[in-house]
Design a protein around this motif. Structure first.
Motif, PDB file in Angstrom:
ATOM      1  N   VAL A   1      10.658 -40.926 -14.310  1.00 25.01           N
ATOM      2  CA  VAL A   1      11.235 -40.250 -16.222  1.00 25.01           C
ATOM      3  C   VAL A   1      11.083 -42.132 -16.403  1.00 25.01           C
ATOM      4  CG1 VAL A   1      12.273 -39.876 -17.234  1.00 25.01           C
ATOM      5  CG2 VAL A   1      11.877 -38.710 -15.199  1.00 25.01           C
ATOM      6  N   LYS A   2       9.883 -42.149 -16.807  1.00 24.29           N
ATOM      7  CA  LYS A   2      10.090 -43.629 -18.101  1.00 24.29           C
ATOM      8  C   LYS A   2      10.433 -43.196 -19.520  1.00 24.29           C
ATOM      9  CE  LYS A   2       7.135 -45.378 -14.775  1.00 24.29           C
ATOM     10  NZ  LYS A   2       7.266 -44.395 -13.969  1.00 24.29           N
ATOM     11  N   ILE A   3      11.214 -44.526 -19.796  1.00 18.32           N
ATOM     12  CA  ILE A   3      12.250 -44.021 -21.425  1.00 18.32           C
ATOM     13  C   ILE A   3      11.571 -45.002 -22.229  1.00 18.32           C
ATOM     14  CG2 ILE A   3      14.284 -42.994 -20.474  1.00 18.32           C
ATOM     15  CD1 ILE A   3      15.810 -45.741 -20.213  1.00 18.32           C
ATOM     16  N   THR A   4      11.913 -45.329 -23.496  1.00 15.51           N
ATOM     17  CA  THR A   4      10.802 -46.087 -24.439  1.00 15.51           C
ATOM     18  C   THR A   4      12.356 -46.891 -25.265  1.00 15.51           C
ATOM     19  OG1 THR A   4      10.688 -44.675 -25.725  1.00 15.51           O
ATOM     20  CG2 THR A   4       8.894 -45.561 -24.730  1.00 15.51           C
ATOM     21  N   GLN A   5      13.773 -46.508 -25.219  1.00 12.72           N
ATOM     22  CA  GLN A   5      14.604 -46.916 -26.101  1.00 12.72           C
ATOM     23  C   GLN A   5      15.732 -46.761 -25.053  1.00 12.72           C
ATOM     24  OE1 GLN A   5      13.397 -43.939 -26.532  1.00 12.72           O
ATOM     25  NE2 GLN A   5      12.504 -44.366 -28.920  1.00 12.72           N
ATOM     26  N   LEU A   6      16.540 -48.090 -25.570  1.00 14.20           N
ATOM     27  CA  LEU A   6      17.817 -48.148 -24.909  1.00 14.20           C
ATOM     28  C   LEU A   6      19.043 -48.958 -25.563  1.00 14.20           C
ATOM     29  CD1 LEU A   6      16.974 -49.806 -21.353  1.00 14.20           C
ATOM     30  CD2 LEU A   6      18.012 -47.455 -21.492  1.00 14.20           C
ATOM     31  N   PHE A   7      20.553 -47.791 -25.815  1.00 21.41           N
ATOM     32  CA  PHE A   7      21.372 -48.294 -26.055  1.00 21.41           C
ATOM     33  C   PHE A   7      22.125 -49.404 -25.631  1.00 21.41           C
ATOM     34  CE2 PHE A   7      20.561 -44.893 -28.773  1.00 21.41           C
ATOM     35  CZ  PHE A   7      20.759 -44.570 -30.283  1.00 21.41           C
ATOM     36  N   ALA A   8      22.398 -50.740 -26.105  1.00 15.21           N
ATOM     37  CA  ALA A   8      23.222 -51.725 -26.244  1.00 15.21           C
ATOM     38  C   ALA A   8      25.086 -51.314 -27.021  1.00 15.21           C
ATOM     39  CB  ALA A   8      22.704 -53.300 -27.303  1.00 15.21           C
ATOM     40  N   LEU A   9      25.199 -51.380 -25.628  1.00 12.36           N
ATOM     41  CA  LEU A   9      26.879 -51.121 -25.919  1.00 12.36           C
ATOM     42  C   LEU A   9      27.822 -52.263 -25.490  1.00 12.36           C
ATOM     43  CD1 LEU A   9      27.131 -47.479 -24.470  1.00 12.36           C
ATOM     44  CD2 LEU A   9      26.263 -48.001 -26.811  1.00 12.36           C
ATOM     45  N   GLU A  10      28.975 -52.018 -26.423  1.00  8.07           N
ATOM     46  CA  GLU A  10      30.278 -52.660 -26.241  1.00  8.07           C
ATOM     47  C   GLU A  10      31.720 -51.889 -26.246  1.00  8.07           C
ATOM     48  OE1 GLU A  10      29.973 -55.775 -29.086  1.00  8.07           O
ATOM     49  OE2 GLU A  10      28.733 -57.055 -27.830  1.00  8.07           O
ATOM     50  N   ASN A  11      32.309 -51.691 -25.589  1.00 10.29           N
ATOM     51  CA  ASN A  11      33.367 -51.272 -25.338  1.00 10.29           C
ATOM     52  C   ASN A  11      32.409 -50.000 -25.617  1.00 10.29           C
ATOM     53  OD1 ASN A  11      35.063 -53.308 -24.444  1.00 10.29           O
ATOM     54  ND2 ASN A  11      34.925 -53.617 -26.775  1.00 10.29           N
TER      55      ASN A  11
END
Length: 321
Positions: A293-303
């Motif tokens: 499963v390929k994805i095109t977006q990633l959220f970047a998280l802090e805490n």
């Protein structure tokens, strides 16, 4: 010259230089470690100097040192005799290169180092040469046969000097704990800059970040997706932590007459893949494209809270591979 004889020459040259490298590696001693320790604590720069082919190698060593966290500069010995000695400060050290160790043009730099107590590191094949005798520290290069025996054109000797300069730069890099992220600071452009870019360098944040609360309806989600034009929206709980995301694919899978009235929690993908802003962009790309499963977006998280969104198009534009 036939094709076969040309290949024979090439292989002979490479073998001769390889033998010289093996001889140099076997001959390294504690003096090399002493030089690394001295340069690690140096307040100023490493001034590299040489004439002719040794000068070209000195320029390359200076560039490699500078790009790996050791401030360095090339000073041409002839120019040094006409005012450029002023570029050398009391906090510096000088790395002087000469195969024979008898290069006349280095004389003023050697005298300057003696006069002002500037550490002098000699890199030479001449163990009993003037440069070796004047040096506080010696990097002795084996007097291995040049690959062009008839003319004795600098070939093997310059390869050995280049390799010894690389060894010095890498040893200093590791002694300082210099990292890929530090290296990126000096290489922002080109393929190397792309390889060392982080998610934080490329992600969309602030007002560009598509997020809504988990109490919203799909009508609000569609408005946010359209407004931010990144093909998705993050769903955050009451504490601002990411609990899911809705992508264009989720919309297609849940398409129906009552879609706009559904709560976002019924449509969202829970616990999506995420990254840290400090993640290398190349690692983020691998995460996007790994598996079936390929994805095109990633959220970047802090805490646990979204601070950015990385789209695969951002990676492609930056040349990340």
């Amino acid at each position: 010259m036939t094709q076969t004889s040309a290949l024979d020459v090439a292989r002979r040259v490479i073998r001769l230089e390889q033998e010289g490298l093996e001889q140099m590696a076997a001959g390294l001693d504690d003096g090399f470690a002493t030089i690394v320790a001295m340069l690690t604590g140096l307040k100023g720069r490493v001034i590299c100097a040489g004439v002719g082919k040794s000068g070209h190698v000195a320029r390359k060593i200076a560039a490699t040192l500078a790009s790996t966290g050791t401030p360095s500069q090339f000073v041409h010995p002839t120019e040094a005799s006409h005012g450029d000695l002023g570029m050398i400060t009391p906090d510096d050290a000088v790395l002087a290169l000469s195969k024979s160790g008898e290069t006349r043009e280095l004389g003023d730099i050697m005298a300057y180092c003696r006069r002002f107590g500037t550490p002098l590191i000699g890199m030479t094949c001449g163990a009993d040469s003037a440069l070796a005798k004047a040096s506080d520290h010696l990097l002795l290069v084996p007097d291995a046969p040049e690959a062009c025996a008839e003319t004795r054109a600098p070939t093997t000797s310059t390869t050995l000097m280049m390799a010894l300069g690389d060894a010095l730069a890498v040893a200093l890099l590791e002694a300082r704990g210099f990292t890929a992220r530090d290296f990126k600071t000096y290489h922002p452009g080109g393929a190397l800059g792309a390889a060392l870019a982080t998610v934080g360098d490329l992600m969309h944040g602030g007002e560009e970040l598509p997020v809504i609360g988990d109490d919203a309806r799909m009508s609000e989600a569609l408005i946010e997706i359209s407004a931010k034009s990144l093909g998705c929206v993050g769903i955050c709980n009451g504490e601002g932590a990411l609990s899911g995301m809705i992508t264009d694919g989720d919309l297609r899978r849940h398409m129906g007459p009552d879609l706009l009235d559904q709560p976002v929690t019924e449509v969202m993908t829970r616990d999506p893949k995420t990254v840290s802003p400090a993640t290398l962009a190349a690692d983020a790309l691998r995460q996007m494209t790994a598996g079936n499963v390929k994805i095109t977006q990633l959220f970047a998280l802090e805490n646990g809270k979204p601070v950015g969104l990385l789209h695969i198009h951002d990676l492609l534009r930056a040349g990340v591979k």
